[in-house]
Design a protein around this motif. Sequence first.
Motif, PDB file in Angstrom:
ATOM      1  N   ASN A 366     -39.087  -2.928 -19.363  1.00  0.00           N
ATOM      2  CA  ASN A 366     -39.954  -1.696 -19.245  1.00  0.00           C
ATOM      3  C   ASN A 366     -41.190  -1.935 -18.366  1.00  0.00           C
ATOM      4  O   ASN A 366     -41.499  -3.236 -18.380  1.00  0.00           O
ATOM      5  CB  ASN A 366     -40.618  -1.251 -20.684  1.00  0.00           C
ATOM      6  CG  ASN A 366     -39.564  -0.537 -21.470  1.00  0.00           C
ATOM      7  OD1 ASN A 366     -38.734   0.001 -20.895  1.00  0.00           O
ATOM      8  ND2 ASN A 366     -39.469  -0.657 -22.806  1.00  0.00           N
ATOM      9  N   ILE A 384     -47.932   0.886 -28.910  1.00  0.00           N
ATOM     10  CA  ILE A 384     -47.022   1.758 -28.419  1.00  0.00           C
ATOM     11  C   ILE A 384     -47.588   2.894 -27.608  1.00  0.00           C
ATOM     12  O   ILE A 384     -48.783   3.318 -27.849  1.00  0.00           O
ATOM     13  CB  ILE A 384     -46.250   2.435 -29.283  1.00  0.00           C
ATOM     14  CG1 ILE A 384     -45.345   1.347 -30.341  1.00  0.00           C
ATOM     15  CG2 ILE A 384     -44.956   3.271 -28.780  1.00  0.00           C
ATOM     16  CD1 ILE A 384     -44.098   0.718 -29.936  1.00  0.00           C
ATOM     17  N   GLN A 385     -47.054   2.753 -26.301  1.00  0.00           N
ATOM     18  CA  GLN A 385     -47.665   3.854 -25.138  1.00  0.00           C
ATOM     19  C   GLN A 385     -46.401   4.479 -24.456  1.00  0.00           C
ATOM     20  O   GLN A 385     -45.662   3.674 -24.059  1.00  0.00           O
ATOM     21  CB  GLN A 385     -48.678   3.281 -24.374  1.00  0.00           C
ATOM     22  CG  GLN A 385     -49.351   4.270 -23.494  1.00  0.00           C
ATOM     23  CD  GLN A 385     -50.292   3.714 -22.385  1.00  0.00           C
ATOM     24  OE1 GLN A 385     -51.392   2.959 -23.066  1.00  0.00           O
ATOM     25  NE2 GLN A 385     -50.362   3.611 -21.178  1.00  0.00           N
ATOM     26  N   ASP A 386     -46.357   5.780 -24.506  1.00  0.00           N
ATOM     27  CA  ASP A 386     -45.281   6.314 -23.618  1.00  0.00           C
ATOM     28  C   ASP A 386     -43.996   5.872 -24.006  1.00  0.00           C
ATOM     29  O   ASP A 386     -42.963   5.801 -23.375  1.00  0.00           O
ATOM     30  CB  ASP A 386     -45.424   6.273 -22.185  1.00  0.00           C
ATOM     31  CG  ASP A 386     -46.623   6.760 -21.674  1.00  0.00           C
ATOM     32  OD1 ASP A 386     -47.179   7.755 -22.065  1.00  0.00           O
ATOM     33  OD2 ASP A 386     -47.315   6.192 -20.673  1.00  0.00           O
ATOM     34  N   GLY A 387     -43.788   5.550 -25.452  1.00  0.00           N
ATOM     35  CA  GLY A 387     -42.481   5.273 -26.032  1.00  0.00           C
ATOM     36  C   GLY A 387     -42.267   3.792 -25.696  1.00  0.00           C
ATOM     37  O   GLY A 387     -41.127   3.283 -26.169  1.00  0.00           O
ATOM     38  N   GLN A 389     -43.065  -0.558 -25.841  1.00  0.00           N
ATOM     39  CA  GLN A 389     -44.050  -1.439 -26.755  1.00  0.00           C
ATOM     40  C   GLN A 389     -44.671  -2.489 -25.587  1.00  0.00           C
ATOM     41  O   GLN A 389     -43.963  -3.014 -24.786  1.00  0.00           O
ATOM     42  CB  GLN A 389     -42.736  -2.412 -27.533  1.00  0.00           C
ATOM     43  CG  GLN A 389     -43.807  -3.553 -28.251  1.00  0.00           C
ATOM     44  CD  GLN A 389     -44.329  -2.914 -29.392  1.00  0.00           C
ATOM     45  OE1 GLN A 389     -43.838  -2.418 -30.436  1.00  0.00           O
ATOM     46  NE2 GLN A 389     -45.824  -3.360 -29.668  1.00  0.00           N
TER      47      GLN A 389
END
Length: 416
Positions: A366, A384-387, A389
């Motif tokens: 990611n 968690i941000q924008d789904g 980790q």
Amino acid sequence: MLKMNYLFTSESVSEGHPDKVADQISDAILDEFLRQDREARVACETFCTSGLVVVGGEVHSDHAYVDIPATARRVIKRIGYDKAEYGFDAASCGIISTIHEQSTDISMGVVREDPDNQGAGDQGMMFGYACTDTEDYMPLPLALSHRILMILADIRHNDRSLMPYLRPDAKAQFTVEYSAQTHKPVRIHTIVLSTQHNEFAPDEVMREKIRFDVQDKLIPRLIASLPAETAALFDDKFVLHVNPTGKFVIGGPAGDTGLTGRKIIVDTYGGRGAHGGGAFSGKDPSKVDRSAAYAARYLAKNIVASGLADECLVQLSYAIGVAEPVSIFVDSYGTGKVDDALLASRLGNIFDLRPAAIIRKFALKNPIYEPCAAYGHMGRKPYIQDGMQFFGWEKLDAVQLLREEFGEQVSKFASK
């Protein structure tokens, strides 16, 4: 023989330090490639100096295209270099890109028919470290150095009227006194803070103004942000050095050349434990310099959090193109409840330390790396941000597993 207490010092640098500008640009470019192609392999280096940024390295991607100048300018502006008077300005600095295709020799060593057996993208040794100095299991001198600079940056970005002269470049250094008997922190000994500033008053007046604000505004904010046990280590006897040269107007890339990967001790443990020598920023997770260093930190932190040791160093080593680690080493500095060699021999069975497994566990494909590139890769709160980790290697989800695995050995140790 009576032992004397001892001192240990660590430093950190701000997001506006030239080396950290370079790190953040490199990781931002990596993130942009990963947003478009999770299988992209990137090794991106950045050089920055007065009015100029040079980005080089190698990339392999089937379809991703990244606007290198636009990405670099966005990072530079976010940091705060947005005025020509700084000698380094997001809108006007020159940007040169010399990125080229990754060597097929490297690709041949990484790619496997079975993705789980992906080879390590490089050889080398990586270290993870943890101790009980702080609630995040980080060495206290480094944790405080990071924290004070994060507060300083927050003032500059969000509460500028408090210290209106601030510019982006800064460095902090904390010296902590440790007990010779318990090896626990007993007091803050010395604080050194150098911050770039505007020039709007005679040097001596400016120096005294900044010193007053650091002592009266910045340090109280730092202490208020700390757990009570840590805040109590600050007394009225600590030594404070603020801008000890007397003046810090010229800073950032205009004052010193910045290079990716030149702050690897700031990025990790502030000189505690050990470092294998490999930098992180700009490297995709197939490079075990990055992914295995995160895994080693995860192991060390969970070992200490589980009560198996008060201090722990984990070394992992790899051969390029080979999936399994060549060796696993553990040193608990005499604080372990389990024999270090036994612990090391079992870790490889308990945890899958092949690069593909590490990448999968922490979702390292990611685009999560730009926030890592300033104020340390270790000791940060996972979120968690924008789904996605971020800082997943800081999670303590292996504590119970380790306690169950080594409970018998801990019981035997306790009964001795």
